[in-house]
Motif scaffolding. Structure first.
Motif, mmCIF file in Angstrom:
data_model
loop_
_atom_site.group_PDB
_atom_site.id
_atom_site.type_symbol
_atom_site.label_atom_id
_atom_site.label_comp_id
_atom_site.label_asym_id
_atom_site.label_seq_id
_atom_site.Cartn_x
_atom_site.Cartn_y
_atom_site.Cartn_z
ATOM 1 N N VAL A 1 23.313 -3.509 18.602
ATOM 2 C CA VAL A 1 22.446 -4.241 19.526
ATOM 3 C C VAL A 1 22.665 -5.730 19.276
ATOM 4 O O VAL A 1 22.425 -6.209 18.166
ATOM 5 C CB VAL A 1 20.966 -3.875 19.328
ATOM 6 N N ILE A 2 23.138 -6.438 20.300
ATOM 7 C CA ILE A 2 23.377 -7.875 20.183
ATOM 8 C C ILE A 2 22.371 -8.572 21.081
ATOM 9 O O ILE A 2 22.452 -8.493 22.314
ATOM 10 C CB ILE A 2 24.818 -8.242 20.588
ATOM 11 N N ALA A 3 21.400 -9.232 20.477
ATOM 12 C CA ALA A 3 20.293 -9.824 21.218
ATOM 13 C C ALA A 3 20.227 -11.321 20.976
ATOM 14 O O ALA A 3 20.594 -11.805 19.905
ATOM 15 C CB ALA A 3 18.970 -9.172 20.806
ATOM 16 N N ALA A 4 19.727 -12.029 21.961
ATOM 17 C CA ALA A 4 19.605 -13.476 21.829
ATOM 18 C C ALA A 4 18.593 -13.846 20.750
ATOM 19 O O ALA A 4 18.863 -14.700 19.907
ATOM 20 C CB ALA A 4 19.209 -14.102 23.164
ATOM 21 N N TYR B 1 24.465 -2.653 23.093
ATOM 22 C CA TYR B 1 23.371 -3.019 23.988
ATOM 23 C C TYR B 1 23.178 -4.529 23.896
ATOM 24 O O TYR B 1 23.223 -5.107 22.800
ATOM 25 C CB TYR B 1 22.065 -2.330 23.587
ATOM 26 N N THR B 2 22.914 -5.173 25.031
ATOM 27 C CA THR B 2 22.701 -6.619 25.005
ATOM 28 C C THR B 2 21.804 -7.057 26.150
ATOM 29 O O THR B 2 21.387 -6.254 26.993
ATOM 30 C CB THR B 2 24.053 -7.360 25.047
ATOM 31 N N ASN B 3 21.502 -8.345 26.187
ATOM 32 C CA ASN B 3 20.615 -8.907 27.209
ATOM 33 C C ASN B 3 21.243 -8.843 28.601
ATOM 34 O O ASN B 3 22.466 -8.872 28.755
ATOM 35 C CB ASN B 3 20.295 -10.367 26.893
ATOM 36 N N HIS B 4 20.381 -8.833 29.592
ATOM 37 C CA HIS B 4 20.807 -8.899 30.996
ATOM 38 C C HIS B 4 21.360 -10.284 31.308
ATOM 39 O O HIS B 4 20.838 -11.300 30.837
ATOM 40 C CB HIS B 4 19.601 -8.597 31.885
ATOM 41 N N ARG C 1 33.105 1.880 23.445
ATOM 42 C CA ARG C 1 33.242 2.827 24.560
ATOM 43 C C ARG C 1 32.235 2.561 25.676
ATOM 44 O O ARG C 1 32.438 3.000 26.804
ATOM 45 C CB ARG C 1 33.041 4.260 24.054
ATOM 46 N N ALA C 2 31.146 1.861 25.364
ATOM 47 C CA ALA C 2 30.114 1.615 26.369
ATOM 48 C C ALA C 2 29.365 0.335 26.045
ATOM 49 O O ALA C 2 29.120 0.026 24.881
ATOM 50 C CB ALA C 2 29.138 2.790 26.443
ATOM 51 N N ILE C 3 29.030 -0.410 27.101
ATOM 52 C CA ILE C 3 28.201 -1.612 26.972
ATOM 53 C C ILE C 3 27.093 -1.518 28.009
ATOM 54 O O ILE C 3 27.365 -1.309 29.201
ATOM 55 C CB ILE C 3 29.010 -2.906 27.192
ATOM 56 N N TYR C 4 25.850 -1.663 27.564
ATOM 57 C CA TYR C 4 24.692 -1.586 28.441
ATOM 58 C C TYR C 4 23.848 -2.850 28.272
ATOM 59 O O TYR C 4 23.752 -3.404 27.177
ATOM 60 C CB TYR C 4 23.827 -0.367 28.099
ATOM 61 N N SER C 5 23.221 -3.294 29.353
ATOM 62 C CA SER C 5 22.303 -4.430 29.250
ATOM 63 C C SER C 5 20.884 -3.967 29.541
ATOM 64 O O SER C 5 20.653 -3.086 30.366
ATOM 65 C CB SER C 5 22.704 -5.569 30.196
ATOM 66 N N PHE C 6 19.933 -4.580 28.841
ATOM 67 C CA PHE C 6 18.531 -4.203 28.962
ATOM 68 C C PHE C 6 17.712 -5.321 29.602
ATOM 69 O O PHE C 6 18.152 -6.470 29.676
ATOM 70 C CB PHE C 6 17.940 -3.832 27.596
ATOM 71 N N GLU C 7 16.537 -4.971 30.061
ATOM 72 C CA GLU C 7 15.618 -5.957 30.622
ATOM 73 C C GLU C 7 14.686 -6.454 29.518
ATOM 74 O O GLU C 7 14.324 -5.714 28.609
ATOM 75 C CB GLU C 7 14.814 -5.366 31.772
ATOM 76 N N THR C 8 14.298 -7.727 29.615
ATOM 77 C CA THR C 8 13.395 -8.333 28.642
ATOM 78 C C THR C 8 12.177 -8.868 29.383
ATOM 79 O O THR C 8 12.284 -9.875 30.097
ATOM 80 C CB THR C 8 14.082 -9.484 27.878
ATOM 81 N N PRO C 9 11.028 -8.206 29.297
ATOM 82 C CA PRO C 9 9.833 -8.700 29.977
ATOM 83 C C PRO C 9 9.540 -10.150 29.628
ATOM 84 O O PRO C 9 9.642 -10.543 28.466
ATOM 85 C CB PRO C 9 8.730 -7.765 29.454
ATOM 86 N N SER C 10 9.226 -10.926 30.625
ATOM 87 C CA SER C 10 8.949 -12.367 30.572
ATOM 88 C C SER C 10 10.228 -13.189 30.625
ATOM 89 O O SER C 10 10.190 -14.399 30.430
ATOM 90 C CB SER C 10 8.097 -12.794 29.368
#
Length: 230
Positions: free
Chosen positions: A8-11, A113-116, A144-153
């Motif tokens: 998970v790579i997050a800001a 997984y990372t930010n939108h 094999r896969a990269i997905y982006s997630f939503e961050t409320p606010s």
């Protein structure tokens, strides 16, 4: 059976729980190996001038929150790049990407997984772009896969006129892991706000319930598919 290695790579510390906390808990419950890498320190944007030295204690406190959240989700202790908060646009994209490349080369994850890429927060957008740069498809890549997630606010506060809106097509059932997600976000108590703020425990649960209702589940987290090799 070999465990899947997830990165998970997050800001910022708290993005990982807001966007993918239930999914992280699901991975670890399945025996997968989850690592977390934060790029920005998440503190100094509140200050008129960025002073990492003066805020060292507060930054360490935020990192302790991230360690506690990772422990709740049963992930590995996180790594921190400590880039200036909400000032990542002052760094060269290639330098950010190289930090990520180093972690990818060491861990060899199959899933990221990372930010939108369309969030209001500039650090989120640059994290997204740097991940795609660092994990560009090359022969022999572990990813094999990269997905982006939503961050409320942040995801919900972006503008379609500014960039692309969040359009998920992948949903992860977190019905058995919603409580772990809520317990993990409670580790970031100083970052949470009273309801009806988008970054409140009640709003976070409501979003999980709503995303679940999209696909007939009690609770879910939603993701955009950036790349997926079958």
């Amino acid at each position: 059976m070999t465990a899947t290695k997830v990165l998970v790579i997050a800001a910022h510390p708290d993005d990982e729980v807001l966007g993918a906390g239930g999914t992280i808990a699901s991975h670890t419950a399945n025996g997968d190996d989850v690592h977390i890498f934060f790029l920005a320190e998440g503190v100094t944007a509140r200050d008129p001038v960025c002073d990492l030295v003066a805020r060292a204690g507060d930054i360490e406190a935020r990192e302790d929150m991230a360690r506690s959240a990772a422990k709740v989700l049963k992930a590995h202790p996180p790594r921190f790049a400590r880039l200036p908060d909400n000032r990542m646009d002052g760094d060269m994209l290639i330098d950010i990407a190289k930090k990520i490349e180093t972690v990818i080369a060491e861990l060899e994850p199959q899933i990221i997984y990372t930010n939108h890429g369309g969030d209001l927060n500039v650090d989120h957008r640059l994290t997204h772009q740097a991940v795609l740069t660092a994990a560009r498809p090359q022969p022999g890549s572990s990813v094999r896969a990269i997905y982006s997630f939503e961050t409320p606010s942040s995801t919900d506060w972006g503008s379609a006129a500014m960039t692309t809106s969040f359009s998920p097509v992948r949903y992860v059932d977190i019905g058995q892991h919603l409580n772990a997600k809520l317990d993990a976000i409670a580790c970031y108590d100083e970052e949470m706000r009273p309801f009806p703020h988008a970054r409140s425990g009640q709003a976070l649960e409501a979003l999980a319930r709503w995303r679940g209702a999209f696909v007939g589940l009690e609770a879910a987290e939603a993701f955009e598919v950036l790349r997926e090799l079958a």
